[in-house]
Design a protein around this motif. Sequence first.
Motif, PDB file in Angstrom:
ATOM      1  N   GLU A 169     -43.228  74.477  25.805  1.00 49.50           N
ATOM      2  CA  GLU A 169     -44.496  75.282  25.963  1.00 49.50           C
ATOM      3  C   GLU A 169     -45.263  74.159  26.588  1.00 49.50           C
ATOM      4  O   GLU A 169     -45.141  72.700  26.925  1.00 49.50           O
ATOM      5  N   ALA A 170     -46.282  74.440  27.675  1.00 46.72           N
ATOM      6  CA  ALA A 170     -46.961  74.059  28.340  1.00 46.72           C
ATOM      7  C   ALA A 170     -47.797  74.360  28.376  1.00 46.72           C
ATOM      8  O   ALA A 170     -48.626  74.855  29.463  1.00 46.72           O
ATOM      9  N   ARG A 171     -48.916  74.314  27.302  1.00 41.11           N
ATOM     10  CA  ARG A 171     -50.465  74.993  27.316  1.00 41.11           C
ATOM     11  C   ARG A 171     -51.277  74.250  27.989  1.00 41.11           C
ATOM     12  O   ARG A 171     -52.658  74.974  28.898  1.00 41.11           O
ATOM     13  N   PRO A 172     -51.359  72.819  28.540  1.00 37.66           N
ATOM     14  CA  PRO A 172     -52.531  72.630  29.467  1.00 37.66           C
ATOM     15  C   PRO A 172     -52.035  73.125  30.412  1.00 37.66           C
ATOM     16  O   PRO A 172     -52.585  72.272  31.954  1.00 37.66           O
ATOM     17  N   PHE A 173     -51.426  73.783  31.344  1.00 35.33           N
ATOM     18  CA  PHE A 173     -51.245  74.056  32.137  1.00 35.33           C
ATOM     19  C   PHE A 173     -51.351  75.386  32.578  1.00 35.33           C
ATOM     20  O   PHE A 173     -50.752  75.678  31.908  1.00 35.33           O
ATOM     21  N   ALA A 174     -51.800  75.337  33.478  1.00 32.40           N
ATOM     22  CA  ALA A 174     -51.941  77.407  34.408  1.00 32.40           C
ATOM     23  C   ALA A 174     -51.079  78.080  34.185  1.00 32.40           C
ATOM     24  O   ALA A 174     -50.284  77.699  35.084  1.00 32.40           O
ATOM     25  N   ASP A 175     -51.044  79.582  34.478  1.00 32.55           N
ATOM     26  CA  ASP A 175     -50.274  80.318  34.875  1.00 32.55           C
ATOM     27  C   ASP A 175     -49.643  80.183  36.356  1.00 32.55           C
ATOM     28  O   ASP A 175     -50.788  79.456  37.437  1.00 32.55           O
ATOM     29  N   GLY A 232     -48.405  79.272  29.245  1.00 27.07           N
ATOM     30  CA  GLY A 232     -48.423  78.403  28.454  1.00 27.07           C
ATOM     31  C   GLY A 232     -46.782  78.337  27.967  1.00 27.07           C
ATOM     32  O   GLY A 232     -46.548  77.388  27.043  1.00 27.07           O
ATOM     33  N   ARG A 233     -45.982  78.993  28.277  1.00 29.65           N
ATOM     34  CA  ARG A 233     -44.381  78.971  28.338  1.00 29.65           C
ATOM     35  C   ARG A 233     -43.642  78.909  29.706  1.00 29.65           C
ATOM     36  O   ARG A 233     -44.360  79.217  30.294  1.00 29.65           O
ATOM     37  N   PHE A 234     -42.797  78.502  29.148  1.00 30.39           N
ATOM     38  CA  PHE A 234     -41.691  78.741  30.588  1.00 30.39           C
ATOM     39  C   PHE A 234     -39.776  78.933  29.512  1.00 30.39           C
ATOM     40  O   PHE A 234     -40.075  78.485  28.451  1.00 30.39           O
ATOM     41  N   THR A 235     -39.184  79.523  29.690  1.00 30.50           N
ATOM     42  CA  THR A 235     -38.246  79.522  30.461  1.00 30.50           C
ATOM     43  C   THR A 235     -37.100  79.467  31.190  1.00 30.50           C
ATOM     44  O   THR A 235     -37.112  79.786  32.101  1.00 30.50           O
ATOM     45  N   HIS A 236     -35.890  79.585  30.668  1.00 33.04           N
ATOM     46  CA  HIS A 236     -34.758  79.036  31.892  1.00 33.04           C
ATOM     47  C   HIS A 236     -33.537  78.943  31.062  1.00 33.04           C
ATOM     48  O   HIS A 236     -32.976  78.320  30.312  1.00 33.04           O
ATOM     49  N   THR A 237     -32.602  79.689  31.725  1.00 38.29           N
ATOM     50  CA  THR A 237     -31.554  80.174  31.224  1.00 38.29           C
ATOM     51  C   THR A 237     -30.303  79.278  32.448  1.00 38.29           C
ATOM     52  O   THR A 237     -30.905  79.920  33.820  1.00 38.29           O
ATOM     53  N   ALA A 238     -29.268  78.591  31.874  1.00 38.56           N
ATOM     54  CA  ALA A 238     -28.393  78.586  32.853  1.00 38.56           C
ATOM     55  C   ALA A 238     -26.821  78.409  32.787  1.00 38.56           C
ATOM     56  O   ALA A 238     -26.923  78.138  31.059  1.00 38.56           O
ATOM     57  N   THR A 239     -25.929  77.435  33.258  1.00 39.58           N
ATOM     58  CA  THR A 239     -24.464  77.424  32.537  1.00 39.58           C
ATOM     59  C   THR A 239     -24.669  76.488  32.566  1.00 39.58           C
ATOM     60  O   THR A 239     -25.266  75.394  34.129  1.00 39.58           O
TER      61      THR A 239
END
Length: 186
Positions: free
Chosen positions: A31-37, A62-69
Motif C-alpha cells: 500500500e502506498a495510499r498517499p501517492f498519486a496513481d 494506492g497499491r502496487f505489486t511486483h513478482t520476481a524470482t
Amino acid sequence: MRLLGSTLIGLTALTLIVTACQSDLCTIRGEARPFADGTLLCLTPDLNADTADCDTISIVDGRFTHTATATTPLLCRLYAPSCPDASVLLFTEPGNIYVELSPQAGHSRVSGTKTNNQWQALCDTVARYDRLLRSLASTHRDSLSPRATTTQMERNFDTLTQRIREAAERNRDNALGRFIIERFTP
C-alpha cells in the motif's frame, strides 16, 4: 461421476506441480495510499545510492505489486525517487511480502515472510532505543547529574547491542542473521 473425479484429481495434481515449480517466486504487494496513481517506485539492491539500475513498480489506486524470482535472499531498498523519505529495506526471498510505504522517513513497514518479520521487529527495537537515547541526550545538558545520565545512556546502548546480537543468533540460518553478522560491529 468417475470422469469428474478424474478431472478433479488431475487439476489438483496440476496445481501442486505448478506451485512446486514456483517455490522461488517473491511477490511484493503493498500500500502506498498517499501517492498519486502512476508514481514509480524503484526496487534495488543498491542500498546507498539512487540508481537507474532498479526494477520499477507503478502505484495504481494506492497499491502496487511486483513478482520476481528470488533464488537467494537479498536485502533491497524499495523507494519512491519523487519522495526521498519514502523508503523501506526488505529481504527479497521466496514468499509473499507486504509493504506499507509511507512518505515519512522511518514510518514504512515490511512483513509477510519470516526474515522480513524478524527484520521489522529488529528495526522497531532499534527505533525504540534510538528515541530513548536521543531523549536522554537532550536532557543531558539540563541534567543536574550528568554522570547518571551518561551511565543510563551507556546501559541502554549496551542493551540495544545485546538485542541486535540476539537477533543475529535467532536468525543465524537466514539472510538477516548473515547480514547482521557481516555488518554489525558495536
